[in-house]
Design an enzyme around this catalytic site. Structure first.
Site, mmCIF file in Angstrom:
data_model
loop_
_atom_site.group_PDB
_atom_site.id
_atom_site.type_symbol
_atom_site.label_atom_id
_atom_site.label_comp_id
_atom_site.label_asym_id
_atom_site.label_seq_id
_atom_site.Cartn_x
_atom_site.Cartn_y
_atom_site.Cartn_z
ATOM 1 N N HIS A 204 0.808 -1.218 0.000
ATOM 2 C CA HIS A 204 0.000 0.000 0.000
ATOM 3 C C HIS A 204 0.842 1.270 0.000
ATOM 4 O O HIS A 204 0.311 2.380 -0.093
ATOM 5 C CB HIS A 204 -0.955 0.016 1.207
ATOM 6 C CG HIS A 204 -0.256 0.178 2.529
ATOM 7 N ND1 HIS A 204 0.057 -0.885 3.348
ATOM 8 C CD2 HIS A 204 0.193 1.280 3.178
ATOM 9 C CE1 HIS A 204 0.658 -0.449 4.436
ATOM 10 N NE2 HIS A 204 0.750 0.877 4.360
ATOM 11 N N ASP A 235 -0.169 -7.726 1.105
ATOM 12 C CA ASP A 235 0.201 -6.311 1.177
ATOM 13 C C ASP A 235 1.723 -6.240 1.112
ATOM 14 O O ASP A 235 2.399 -6.124 2.125
ATOM 15 C CB ASP A 235 -0.333 -5.696 2.472
ATOM 16 C CG ASP A 235 -0.081 -4.191 2.553
ATOM 17 O OD1 ASP A 235 0.462 -3.628 1.584
ATOM 18 O OD2 ASP A 235 -0.426 -3.595 3.590
ATOM 19 N N GLY A 316 3.783 5.761 9.125
ATOM 20 C CA GLY A 316 5.188 5.816 8.750
ATOM 21 C C GLY A 316 5.910 4.517 9.025
ATOM 22 O O GLY A 316 6.995 4.270 8.494
ATOM 23 N N SER A 318 4.691 1.618 8.193
ATOM 24 C CA SER A 318 4.301 0.669 7.144
ATOM 25 C C SER A 318 5.515 0.150 6.393
ATOM 26 O O SER A 318 6.421 0.906 6.042
ATOM 27 C CB SER A 318 3.366 1.346 6.134
ATOM 28 O OG SER A 318 2.046 1.299 6.583
ATOM 29 N N SER A 333 1.788 -3.920 7.918
ATOM 30 C CA SER A 333 0.702 -3.557 7.013
ATOM 31 C C SER A 333 -0.135 -2.426 7.610
ATOM 32 O O SER A 333 -0.121 -1.308 7.123
ATOM 33 C CB SER A 333 -0.188 -4.768 6.729
ATOM 34 O OG SER A 333 -1.313 -4.414 5.961
#
Length: 473
Positions: A204, A235, A316, A318, A333
């Site tokens: 993402h 993801d 941040g 992720s 995720s």
């Protein structure tokens, strides 16, 4: 009056002695929990998880309903009949009799998946309680909650409904070290296909063609996104390093404060396993795996096959790495909550991402002594590190060297004589030794009180002797 004062002093002295005993017990229990060899030994959790998975595979989905790591470090297996329970115990694992088989739990999740999608919900399997847990955040309306509850009731007692605080969101934006027009993320693990080197991060974070930089000004280009899966069955994405990038320490992930952990392989986690996550917003955080094969209905779409944990994360983080004992486990995720109040964070399993993308973890032959990062890794497939501004996220900065496998060490130098046991336990001890604090405080307070009481009693004796000698001449 004097006898009353003596009684008070005796009571206070006994209380102080009792405090010393209680404090000693608190310290001994804390030390026992921290030095327990079996559960904390590097590899012990992996071995327990492998045993549990092996028993589940052997007995089948009709006679079992999942496996997890027990409080004592042993594998636990949910079983549906006594014969299966006996087989599990003979193998050295713990068995728990349950009502619903894995086949029934999977049927429940299939029904939930086929029902109308509700953004802000998730579900995962709670093996220990033999249920599928459905959670809804605060964005889910009363009508949507009611419709979802009716679906759960139609399935039966194998489904449990829960409301949670906060909202389910992906953890994009707000941090370093990877910057792009779509937002900011943390790098995950360095990987290679034998021809080129990549950063494995969250899907993402950005679509294919996204250009990433290591600085906010956009002057230090890192690479470009080439493969993306999000939403859907995962993801994850690959950022291909720019041509000509030559960096050292590709098998190290940074954990903040100039420290790094060397990653030597990839595996699937087990429910109940303690894990660590590093992200460029909140640095190093720890927690426990609470569910596998989780489904999350993010606002952007539904993602399946995730790992559910109690590790906190914030925007941040992720794409950042999740690991334990030098083993890569997941990629951050999304979830709910933050690192002040806690929450749930979901991770993309690394093994599935590697298999689907056709890549493997990058190895550093010099630092690893020629050891491969994974069974399929080759010594000549060394990847490249990431130029992280704050040292938290994925690989170490350019020129950084790796440390002991799974261990914590400086990203600038390799610790001399480091071992797997010493290094991997260091991260855990950062948080665990604080358990000694309460016991030590009780002991210190009791000692001070005991000394003060003794001084006061001695003064009282002297005063009494003086009065007695004066009264009798």
């Amino acid at each position: 009056m004097r006898h009353a004062r003596r009684n008070v002093q005796r009571f206070a002295r006994f209380a102080a002695i009792g405090g010393l005993v209680c404090g000693g017990l608190m310290v001994s229990q804390a030390m026992a929990s921290e030095t327990s060899a079996e559960p904390d030994r590097p590899g012990a959790v992996s071995q327990a998880a492998d045993m549990g998975r092996g028993l589940v595979s052997e007995l089948g989905t009709e006679r079992t309903a999942g496996t997890w790591i027990g409080a004592d470090g042993r594998p636990m297996v949910a079983v549906t009949d006594e014969e299966a329970a006996a087989d599990v115990r003979r193998a050295g694992a713990g068995a728990k009799m349950v009502e619903h088989s894995m086949s029934e739990l999977r049927s429940a999740t299939a029904t939930l998946k086929n029902s109308p999608r509700v953004s802000g919900t998730s579900w995962s399997m709670d093996y220990a309680n033999n249920q599928v847990v459905v959670r809804a955040d605060r964005t889910v309306s009363a009508d949507e909650w009611s419709r979802l509850t009716k679906v759960a009731e139609s399935i039966g007692k194998s489904v449990r409904m829960e409301r949670i605080d906060g909202t389910y969101t992906t953890r994009l934006n707000g941090a370093e070290p990877l910057f792009a027009g779509a937002g900011r993320c943390s790098a995950g693990f360095n990987v290679t296909n034998g021809r080129a080197d990549f950063i494995l991060t969250a899907g993402h974070c950005g679509p294919e063609g996204t250009t990433w930089f290591s600085d906010t000004q956009g002057t230090q280009q890192v690479g470009t996104t080439t493969d993306v899966e999000f939403p859907g069955t995962g993801d994850y994405s690959l950022i291909r390093y720019d041509t000509g990038t030559v960096l050292e320490g590709p098998d190290v992930v940074a954990v903040g404060d100039g420290q790094g952990v060397r990653i030597t392989g990839a595996a699937d986690p087990a429910v109940g396993q303690k894990v660590f996550r590093s992200g460029s917003t909140t640095g190093l955080q720890s927690g426990e795996v609470t569910g596998l094969d989780a489904t999350v209905n993010y606002p952007q779409g539904t993602v399946t096959g995730l790992i559910e944990t109690t590790v906190c994360a914030e925007p941040g983080d992720s794409g950042g790495p999740m690991f334990a004992d030098g083993t890569a486990l997941g990629i951050t995720s999304g979830g709910n909550g933050d690192c002040d109040n806690g929450g749930t964070t979901f991770f993309q399993p690394v093994t599935k991402a590697l298999d689907t993308l056709g890549v493997q973890l990058a190895a550093d032959p010099d630092a690893a002594g020629g050891r491969q990062a994974s069974p399929s890794a080759r010594d000549d497939n060394a990847g490249a590190g990431n130029d992280a501004d704050n040292g938290a996220g994925a690989a170490v900065p350019p020129g950084g060297a790796s440390t002991a496998p799974g261990g914590v060490g400086s990203v600038e130098t390799v610790p001399e004589g480091g071992t797997d046991d010493d290094a991997s336990s260091l991260v855990a001890r950062i948080g665990e030794y604080r358990n000694l604090g309460p016991g030590l405080l009780v002991i210190a307070g009791s000692l001070i009180a005991l000394v003060a009481i003794q001084i006061r009693m001695e003064r009282g004796r002297r005063q009494y002797r003086n009065e007695y000698s004066q009264s009798w001449g």
